[in-house]
Design a protein around this motif. Structure first.
Motif, PDB file in Angstrom:
ATOM      1  N   CYS B 445       0.861  -1.223  -0.065  1.00  0.00           N
ATOM      2  CA  CYS B 445       0.078  -0.176  -0.081  1.00  0.00           C
ATOM      3  C   CYS B 445       0.781   1.087  -0.056  1.00  0.00           C
ATOM      4  O   CYS B 445       1.726   1.259   0.785  1.00  0.00           O
ATOM      5  N   LYS B 446       0.477   2.308  -0.959  1.00  0.00           N
ATOM      6  CA  LYS B 446       1.245   3.336  -0.986  1.00  0.00           C
ATOM      7  C   LYS B 446       0.342   4.641  -0.511  1.00  0.00           C
ATOM      8  O   LYS B 446      -0.887   4.592  -0.926  1.00  0.00           O
ATOM      9  N   MET B 447       0.497   5.379   0.553  1.00  0.00           N
ATOM     10  CA  MET B 447      -0.161   6.337   1.064  1.00  0.00           C
ATOM     11  C   MET B 447       0.530   7.722   0.898  1.00  0.00           C
ATOM     12  O   MET B 447       1.814   7.776   1.046  1.00  0.00           O
ATOM     13  N   THR B 448      -0.158   8.786   0.417  1.00  0.00           N
ATOM     14  CA  THR B 448       0.165  10.110   0.374  1.00  0.00           C
ATOM     15  C   THR B 448      -0.875  11.000   1.125  1.00  0.00           C
ATOM     16  O   THR B 448      -2.081  10.830   0.895  1.00  0.00           O
ATOM     17  N   GLY B 449      -0.231  11.644   1.994  1.00  0.00           N
ATOM     18  CA  GLY B 449      -1.119  12.549   2.758  1.00  0.00           C
ATOM     19  C   GLY B 449      -0.576  13.988   2.451  1.00  0.00           C
ATOM     20  O   GLY B 449       0.668  14.322   2.399  1.00  0.00           O
ATOM     21  N   ALA B 450      -1.736  14.989   2.598  1.00  0.00           N
ATOM     22  CA  ALA B 450      -1.138  16.330   2.325  1.00  0.00           C
ATOM     23  C   ALA B 450      -1.653  17.365   3.197  1.00  0.00           C
ATOM     24  O   ALA B 450      -2.988  16.970   3.806  1.00  0.00           O
ATOM     25  N   PHE B 451      -0.997  18.232   3.643  1.00  0.00           N
ATOM     26  CA  PHE B 451      -1.502  19.285   4.724  1.00  0.00           C
ATOM     27  C   PHE B 451      -1.629  20.565   3.962  1.00  0.00           C
ATOM     28  O   PHE B 451      -0.777  21.146   3.345  1.00  0.00           O
ATOM     29  N   ASP B 452      -2.404  21.544   4.889  1.00  0.00           N
ATOM     30  CA  ASP B 452      -2.573  22.875   4.166  1.00  0.00           C
ATOM     31  C   ASP B 452      -1.564  23.537   5.209  1.00  0.00           C
ATOM     32  O   ASP B 452      -0.730  22.861   6.071  1.00  0.00           O
ATOM     33  N   ALA B 453      -1.463  24.701   5.057  1.00  0.00           N
ATOM     34  CA  ALA B 453      -0.469  25.487   5.726  1.00  0.00           C
ATOM     35  C   ALA B 453      -0.383  25.477   7.551  1.00  0.00           C
ATOM     36  O   ALA B 453       0.457  25.749   8.231  1.00  0.00           O
ATOM     37  N   ASN B 454      -1.800  25.082   7.887  1.00  0.00           N
ATOM     38  CA  ASN B 454      -1.966  25.061   9.112  1.00  0.00           C
ATOM     39  C   ASN B 454      -1.983  23.586   9.733  1.00  0.00           C
ATOM     40  O   ASN B 454      -2.386  23.382  10.738  1.00  0.00           O
ATOM     41  N   ASN B 455      -1.282  22.953   8.888  1.00  0.00           N
ATOM     42  CA  ASN B 455      -1.072  21.407   9.384  1.00  0.00           C
ATOM     43  C   ASN B 455      -2.578  20.741   9.347  1.00  0.00           C
ATOM     44  O   ASN B 455      -2.683  19.676  10.251  1.00  0.00           O
ATOM     45  N   ASN B 456      -3.652  21.063   8.739  1.00  0.00           N
ATOM     46  CA  ASN B 456      -4.530  20.075   8.643  1.00  0.00           C
ATOM     47  C   ASN B 456      -4.536  18.982   7.338  1.00  0.00           C
ATOM     48  O   ASN B 456      -4.094  19.649   6.387  1.00  0.00           O
ATOM     49  N   LEU B 457      -4.935  18.154   7.831  1.00  0.00           N
ATOM     50  CA  LEU B 457      -4.751  16.924   6.907  1.00  0.00           C
ATOM     51  C   LEU B 457      -6.029  17.493   5.699  1.00  0.00           C
ATOM     52  O   LEU B 457      -7.082  17.315   5.682  1.00  0.00           O
ATOM     53  N   VAL B 458      -5.578  17.685   4.506  1.00  0.00           N
ATOM     54  CA  VAL B 458      -6.597  18.124   3.276  1.00  0.00           C
ATOM     55  C   VAL B 458      -6.672  16.912   2.355  1.00  0.00           C
ATOM     56  O   VAL B 458      -7.567  17.048   1.547  1.00  0.00           O
ATOM     57  N   ALA B 459      -5.907  15.973   2.122  1.00  0.00           N
ATOM     58  CA  ALA B 459      -6.087  15.050   1.229  1.00  0.00           C
ATOM     59  C   ALA B 459      -5.387  13.559   1.672  1.00  0.00           C
ATOM     60  O   ALA B 459      -4.181  13.872   2.532  1.00  0.00           O
ATOM     61  N   LEU B 460      -5.996  12.532   1.427  1.00  0.00           N
ATOM     62  CA  LEU B 460      -5.405  11.381   1.616  1.00  0.00           C
ATOM     63  C   LEU B 460      -5.338  10.584   0.375  1.00  0.00           C
ATOM     64  O   LEU B 460      -6.633  10.062  -0.237  1.00  0.00           O
ATOM     65  N   HIS B 461      -4.386   9.711  -0.134  1.00  0.00           N
ATOM     66  CA  HIS B 461      -4.569   8.876  -1.269  1.00  0.00           C
ATOM     67  C   HIS B 461      -3.861   7.510  -0.802  1.00  0.00           C
ATOM     68  O   HIS B 461      -2.927   7.429  -0.209  1.00  0.00           O
ATOM     69  N   TYR B 462      -4.738   6.473  -0.638  1.00  0.00           N
ATOM     70  CA  TYR B 462      -4.574   5.119  -0.136  1.00  0.00           C
ATOM     71  C   TYR B 462      -4.809   4.244  -1.386  1.00  0.00           C
ATOM     72  O   TYR B 462      -5.684   3.730  -2.165  1.00  0.00           O
ATOM     73  N   ARG B 463      -3.406   3.649  -1.668  1.00  0.00           N
ATOM     74  CA  ARG B 463      -3.414   3.006  -3.087  1.00  0.00           C
ATOM     75  C   ARG B 463      -3.094   1.578  -2.727  1.00  0.00           C
ATOM     76  O   ARG B 463      -1.662   1.174  -2.585  1.00  0.00           O
ATOM     77  N   LEU B 464      -3.693   0.524  -2.747  1.00  0.00           N
ATOM     78  CA  LEU B 464      -3.366  -0.768  -2.554  1.00  0.00           C
ATOM     79  C   LEU B 464      -3.201  -1.386  -3.864  1.00  0.00           C
ATOM     80  O   LEU B 464      -3.734  -1.119  -4.617  1.00  0.00           O
ATOM     81  N   SER B 465      -2.103  -2.367  -3.646  1.00  0.00           N
ATOM     82  CA  SER B 465      -1.712  -3.220  -4.696  1.00  0.00           C
ATOM     83  C   SER B 465      -1.552  -4.765  -4.367  1.00  0.00           C
ATOM     84  O   SER B 465      -1.123  -5.004  -3.222  1.00  0.00           O
ATOM     85  N   GLY B 466      -2.448  -5.726  -4.857  1.00  0.00           N
ATOM     86  CA  GLY B 466      -2.293  -6.984  -4.508  1.00  0.00           C
ATOM     87  C   GLY B 466      -3.570  -7.956  -4.629  1.00  0.00           C
ATOM     88  O   GLY B 466      -4.563  -7.525  -5.246  1.00  0.00           O
ATOM     89  N   GLN B 467      -3.481  -8.914  -3.659  1.00  0.00           N
ATOM     90  CA  GLN B 467      -4.242 -10.069  -4.085  1.00  0.00           C
ATOM     91  C   GLN B 467      -5.940  -9.765  -3.515  1.00  0.00           C
ATOM     92  O   GLN B 467      -6.082  -9.238  -2.666  1.00  0.00           O
TER      93      GLN B 467
END
Ligand code: FES
Ligand code: FES
Lengths: 149, 728
Positions: B445-467
Motif C-alpha cells: 500500500c502506498k499512502m500519500t497525505g497532504a497538509f495545508d499551511a496550518n497542518n490540517n490534513l486536506v488529502a489522503l490517497h490510499y493505493r492498495l496493490s495485491g491479491q
C-alpha cells in the motif's frame, strides 16, 4: 513389539521401536486425548508425563518410553475425582477450541507438582505450549487460582 | 465454491451448492417454526420446532446450525434461544442438525456457514424467534390442558404457572401437546435490556470434555475397519502429479494402497497414519511443477510494487473531493509504502476428514466452519445425489477461516471412493498443512497525505496493490471486476467503514493475483488495511507535530461510534498521563464486521530490537454482547493471533512453493510473550456486529505505533522476524 505402561495399565504393542510414543498412544493404544500438532517437539499438544516429567511424546520413541510410567490426559484424574488442573480449567472456562489443552493441562500439572506456587516467571519458563486460539490469559489466571487455593 | 458444483446435480443439491456461496442468502429465508406436521428427534422426544426439542425429563435440546470452533458461538446461540424460551439453563444441551437433514427439510436451519464473524449476528433474529415461538406454543399447550386463557399463564425456568388456579406444569410434560399446535404467526422478542440468560458471562457448555481427552476432534474419529491416509499435493500451486514409483513402498509395514487423488496429489493408505506417513515419505514422486515454479516472493513483490504506480489500472473503493489536485496544491505532503505478507492459518489441528463411500451412500465426519459447503463437496466428489450423502460435524481444533474451505474433504472422498466400504481417515501432516493453506492475501500500500499551511490534513490517497480473495474464492461476488471486500476498514460506508473524514480522499485497489491461493484468514482484509491506515495516521500526526490521539480525534467528528471506542481505550490506558519510565504507547482504531474497535499497547524496547509488550487495552462496540466472558476471550485470542502474525508469521514463496514447513519456521506466541488484554466493552445497541475477528485489526498497528514512539523508527513491513525484531 513394545511393552508400555500407560495410566497404570500395561500394553504389549506390535509397533516398530522407533515409532513416536504419540502415535503408539493414539493409534495402537487408542487413547486420542493426546494430540498431534507438529510432530517436531515445537507445540506441546502431545505432552504426556513420563515418570512424572512433562514430555513431548512426538519426540520420544516407544523404545525410550519402555519401562517408564506414562500418564496421558485420560489418566490424570483419580477415578471420578478430577485433577485440580482439570477442575480449575472448567471453573475458569479456559479452553477455546480445546485442541491444545490436553497438552497444556499436562504441562501445567507437571509444573504444579514441582512448584505448587509458581510465580509468573516460573509459568513463563515452564509453559511453552502453543495455543493458536490464544487462551494464555485464562491459563495464567487458572494456575494462580490453583496455587492460591 | 459453486463453480465446482456439477451442472447435472439435482435441484436439492443445487440449493446446497448456492447456499455454500455465502451468508447473504440467509436473509429472507422463510424459516419454519414448527407446525401440525410433528417431527420427532432421534430418541422420540417431540420437536417443538426445528430449534427446540424438549424431553420428558425437561431437558431442552437446542439445535445449533453454525459451527463451534472455539469461539463460543455454540454457547452464545443457545443463550439467545434459551432467553426467549424461558427455560432452565441448567437443563440445556445442544446438538448439531446435519446438512443432509436440513436439505431434506427445505433448509429448516438456514445457513450453516460460520465465517466473517457472522455466527451470532446473522442468525440471532431467527434463533430468538425459534425460542420465542416454542415458548408461546408450550404455554398454549398448558393453557389448553387447564382450559384457561394462555394470557393468564406465566413461565419461569421451564415451569408454567396459572396463578388463579394455582396449577403448575413443566415444559417436559406439555412438549408433546405443544408440538402439535400451529405456531403463532408473529412473536415479540425481548428487549435486550431485559435479558437474564443472554448478555451474561455464562460458562461455556462444551468445556468438560476438553479437559479430559474425551472431546472428539476430526483427527480422533474412529470407525470400524477404518484405515488411515497421508497425502502429498503438488507443492507448487497449479502444478500436477506426474508419476510415482509405487513398487518402492509395496511391502512396507501396514501399507494397503497408493491412490492418485485428482490430477495433483498422491495418498498412501495404511493401517495406521504413522505407517501411511512413513511410507509416503519413502515414495518417490515426480511433479510437473509448471510455470508457477518460477515465482518467488521477490517476483511477487516486484509485480505488486508496479501496481502502486498511478499509471496502472485500479478499482476505486472510496472517493470524495479531488485528491490529486489537493496533493498538488498542498503546503506539505508525506508518502509511505507498507506491505503485508501471506499468512497460514496454522490451526492447532491440521486439516483432516474421514469418509465412508459405498455404491449408494457417502458420509463424511470432519470439523468444518460450513457444514453445507462440506455437504456440497461430498456430493460433487462422490457423484451421488443429496439423499445419499450426509456429513457429521465434529469439533474442529481451530478454524480461523481455514475450515470454511473444503479441499481436504474432497480429497478424503476421492480416496474413500477407491476403497468402497472401507472408512478412510485422511490427515494432513503439519508440513502438508503449511504447504497447502488458503493464505491471508499479500498486498502493498502506498499512502500519500497532504497538509495545508496550518497542518490540517486536506488529502489522503490510499493505493492498495495485491491479491483479492473474492477473485479466487467467490468470483460471483466481484462488482464489475472490483473486490468490494478489499476495502474492509477503509470503505465509504457499511460494516467496515472508514472512521475519518478527509476533504479529499481516494482509496483504490490495483488487483494483482499471484498463483498462491488466498483465503479468509481471521480478520481478513481488515488486518492489512488497519496496519496501513493506522500506522500512516501515526506518521501523519508526527509530521503535523500533533499527538496521535488528538490528530485522529479531529478527523473523527462525523464518526461518533469509531471515536467512542477510541476514547474508551485512551481513557483506560491513561493516554492523558505520561507513560511509566521506559514505557511507550501506541493506539489504533478500525471498524470491521459491523463492530467498532480500538486498541492501545504499552511496550518497552531494549537494544533497539527486543520488544516487551507490557499492557494491551482493547475496546469493542458490537452493538450487543451476548456473552461478555466469551467476548473477552475472543478479544484476547485475536491479539495472540494478530501479534503472532506480526512478530513471527509471514509465508514466503520460493520456486513457486511456500518455504515455511512447521512451527519452527512459522512460530506462534507463547505465554511469556503475551500480556493480559484489558477489554472494554461498550455495546451501544441498535445493531449486531461480529466479535471473533474485528479486534485483531488493531493488535499490530497499536504495537507498531508504540515501537515508533519508543525508537523513532517506522516499521512498514511484516513480519518483524524479517526486520530482526523479536520479543524481549
Ligand atoms: S506434536 Fe509434539 S510438540 Fe507438537
Ligand atoms: S484452545 Fe484452541 S489451540 Fe488452544
Amino acid at each position: 513389539m513394545a511393552n508400555l505402561t500407560i495410566n497404570g495399565k500395561t500394553f504389549t504393542l506390535d509397533v516398530e521401536p522407533d515409532t513416536p510414543l504419540l502415535w503408539a498412544i493414539r493409534e495402537n493404544v487408542g487413547l486420542t486425548g493426546t494430540k498431534y500438532g507438529c510432530g517436531i517437539a515445537q507445540c506441546g499438544a502431545c505432552t504426556v508425563h513420563m515418570d512424572g516429567v512433562a514430555m513431548r511424546s512426538c519426540g520420544v520413541s516407544v523404545s525410550e518410553a519402555e519401562g517408564k510410567k506414562i500418564t496421558t490426559i485420560e489418566g490424570l484424574a483419580s477415578g471420578d475425582t478430577l485433577h485440580k488442573v482439570q477442575a480449575a480449567w472448567i471453573a475458569k472456562d479456559v479452553p477455546q477450541c480445546g485442541y491444545c489443552q490436553s497438552g497444556m493441562i499436562m504441562a501445567v500439572a507437571a509444573l504444579l507438582a514441582e512448584k505448587p506456587k509458581p510465580t509468573d516467571a516460573d509459568i513463563d519458563e515452564a509453559i511453552t505450549n502453543i495455543c493458536r486460539c490464544g487462551t494464555f490469559q485464562q491459563v495464567r489466571e487458572a494456575i494462580h487460582t490453583i496455587a492460591s487455593a | 465454491m459453486n463453480k465446482h458444483v456439477s451442472p447435472k446435480m439435482n435441484r436439492r443439491a443445487f440449493v446446497v451448492g448456492t447456499a455454500a456461496v455465502g451468508a447473504g442468502l440467509a436473509i429472507g429465508l422463510d424459516l419454519p417454526f414448527g407446525g401440525p406436521a410433528m417431527v420427532r428427534a432421534a430418541d422420540g422426544s417431540p420437536e417443538v420446532n426445528a430449534w427446540v426439542v424438549v424431553k420428558p425429563d425437561d431437558t431442552v435440546v437446542i439445535r445449533i446450525a453454525r459451527s463451534e470452533m472455539g469461539q463460543g458461538s455454540l454457547t452464545g446461540l443457545a443463550q439467545l434461544v434459551a432467553e426467549e424460551l424461558e427455560c432452565d439453563w441448567s437443563k440445556v444441551t445442544t446438538e448439531y442438525p446435519t446438512p443432509g437433514q436440513s436439505v431434506a427439510r427445505k433448509r429448516a436451519w438456514g445457513d450453516f456457514s460460520t465465517g466473517g464473524s457472522r455466527g451470532i449476528r446473522s442468525s440471532q433474529d431467527y434463533v430468538r424467534k425459534g425460542g420465542a415461538t416454542a415458548r408461546v406454543m408450550l404455554i398454549e399447550a398448558a393453557a389448553n390442558e387447564w382450559k384457561v386463557p394462555a394470557s393468564e399463564c406465566t413461565v419461569a425456568k421451564g415451569v408454567i404457572t396459572h396463578k388463579a388456579s394455582g396449577k403448575t406444569t413443566t415444559y417436559g410434560k406439555v412438549a408433546e401437546a405443544a408440538a402439535k399446535l400451529t405456531p403463532p404467526a408473529d412473536v415479540k422478542l425481548k428487549d435486550p435490556k431485559d435479558w437474564t440468560i443472554a448478555g451474561k458471562g455464562l460458562l461455556r457448555l462444551d468445556t468438560a470434555e476438553k479437559t479430559n481427552g474425551k472431546m472428539i476432534y476430526g483427527i480422533d474419529v474412529k470407525l470400524p475397519g477404518m484405515l488411515n491416509a497421508a497425502i502429498k499435493d503438488c507443492p507448487v500451486f497449479g502444478g500436477k502429479l506426474k508419476s510415482y514409483d509405487e513398487a518402492k513402498i509395496t511391502g512396507m509395514k501396514g501399507v494397503k494402497k497408493v491412490v492418485k487423488v485428482g490430477d495433483t496429489a498422491v495418498a498412501v493408505v495404511a493401517d495406521t497414519w504413522w505407517h501411511a506417513k512413513t511410507a509416503l515419505e519413502a515414495l518417490p514422486i515426480v511433479w510437473d511443477e509448471g510455470e508457477n515454479a518460477k515465482v518467488s516472493s521477490e517476483s511477487i513483490a516486484k509485480w505488486l510494487a508496479e501496481g502502486l504506480d498511478d499509471a496502472q489500472p485500479a478499482y476505486v473503493g472510496n472517493k470524495n473531493g479531488d485528491v490529486k489536485a489537493a496533493i498538488a496544491g498542498a503546503a506539505k505532503k508525506l508518502e509511505a509504502v507498507y506491505n503485508y505478507p501471506y499468512q497460514n492459518h496454522a490451526t492447532m489441528e491440521p486439516m483432516n476428514a474421514t469418509a465412508l463411500y459405498t455404491a449408494d451412500k457417502c458420509e463424511v465426519w470432519c470439523g468444518t466452519q460450513n457444514g453445507e459447503a462440506v455437504f456440497a463437496a461430498v456430493l460433487e466428489a462422490s457423484g451421488l445425489s443429496a439423499e445419499k450423502c450426509d456429513m457429521y460435524k465434529v469439533m474442529p481444533g481451530g478454524g480461523f477461516g481455514r475450515r470454511g474451505q473444503t479441499d481436504y474433504v474432497r480429497q478424503a472422498v476421492l480416496i474413500a471412493k477407491e476403497m468402497p466400504g472401507t472408512p478412510v481417515k485422511l490427515l494432513w501432516s503439519r508440513e502438508e498443512d503449511m504447504a497447502h493453506g488458503r493464505y491471508h492475501p499479500i498486498t502493498q500500500c502506498k499512502m500519500t497525505g497532504a497538509f495545508d499551511a496550518n497542518n490540517n490534513l486536506v488529502a489522503l490517497h490510499y493505493r492498495l496493490s495485491g491479491q483479492s480473495i473474492l477473485f479466487s474464492l467467490r468470483p460471483e461476488a466481484l462488482q464489475n471486476g472490483m473486490d468490494p471486500a478489499a476495502f474492509q476498514g477503509v470503505a465509504q460506508s457499511g460494516e467496515a467503514a472508514i472512521g475519518y473524514s478527509v476533504p479529499n480522499l481516494l482509496v483504490e485497489h490495483a488487483m494483482r493475483n499471484p498463483h498462491v491461493p488466498p483465503g479468509f484468514w481471521r480478520g481478513v482484509n481488515v488486518n492489512h488495511n488497519a496496519i496501513y491506515m493506522e500506522c500512516f495516521m501515526d506518521e501523519l500526526a508526527h509530521a503535523a507535530g500533533q499527538d496521535p490521539l488528538e490528530f485522529r480525534r479531529k478527523l473523527m467528528g462525523n464518526h461518533p461510534k469509531h471515536l467512542a471506542v477510541l476514547n474508551a481505550v485512551a481513557e483506560k490506558i491513561g493516554w492523558d498521563k505520561p507513560a511509566p519510565q521506559g514505557i511507550y504507547r501506541g493506539i489504533a482504531q478500525v471498524m470491521g464486521y459491523g463492530s467498532y474497535v480500538a486498541g492501545a499497547a504499552e511496550i518497552s524496547v531494549t537494544e533497539g530490537n527486543k520488544i516487551k509488550v507490557h499492557r494491551i487495552v482493547a475496546s469493542t462496540d458490537p452493538g450487543y454482547v451476548v456473552n461478555p466472558a466469551q467476548v473477552e476471550r475472543q478479544i484476547a485470542g485475536s491479539f495472540v493471533y494478530g501479534l503472532s502474525a506480526l512478530f513471527y508469521g509471514g509465508c514466503t514463496v520460493k520456486d513457486g512453493k511456500i518455504e515455511q514447513t512447521n512451527f519452527d519456521t512459522f512460530n506462534s506466541m507463547r505465554i511469556n510473550e503475551m500480556p493480559k488484554v484489558e477489554s472494554v466493552m461498550v455495546p451501544s445497541g441498535g445493531f449486531w456486529g461480529g466479535v471473533g475477528e474485528p479486534t485483531i485489526g488493531v493488535a499490530a498497528p497499536a504495537v507498531l505505533n508504540a515501537y515508533f514512539a519508543a525508537t523513532g523508527k517506522r516499521i512498514r513491513s511484516v513480519p518483524l522476524r524479517d526486520q530482526n525484531i523479536t520479543f524481549a
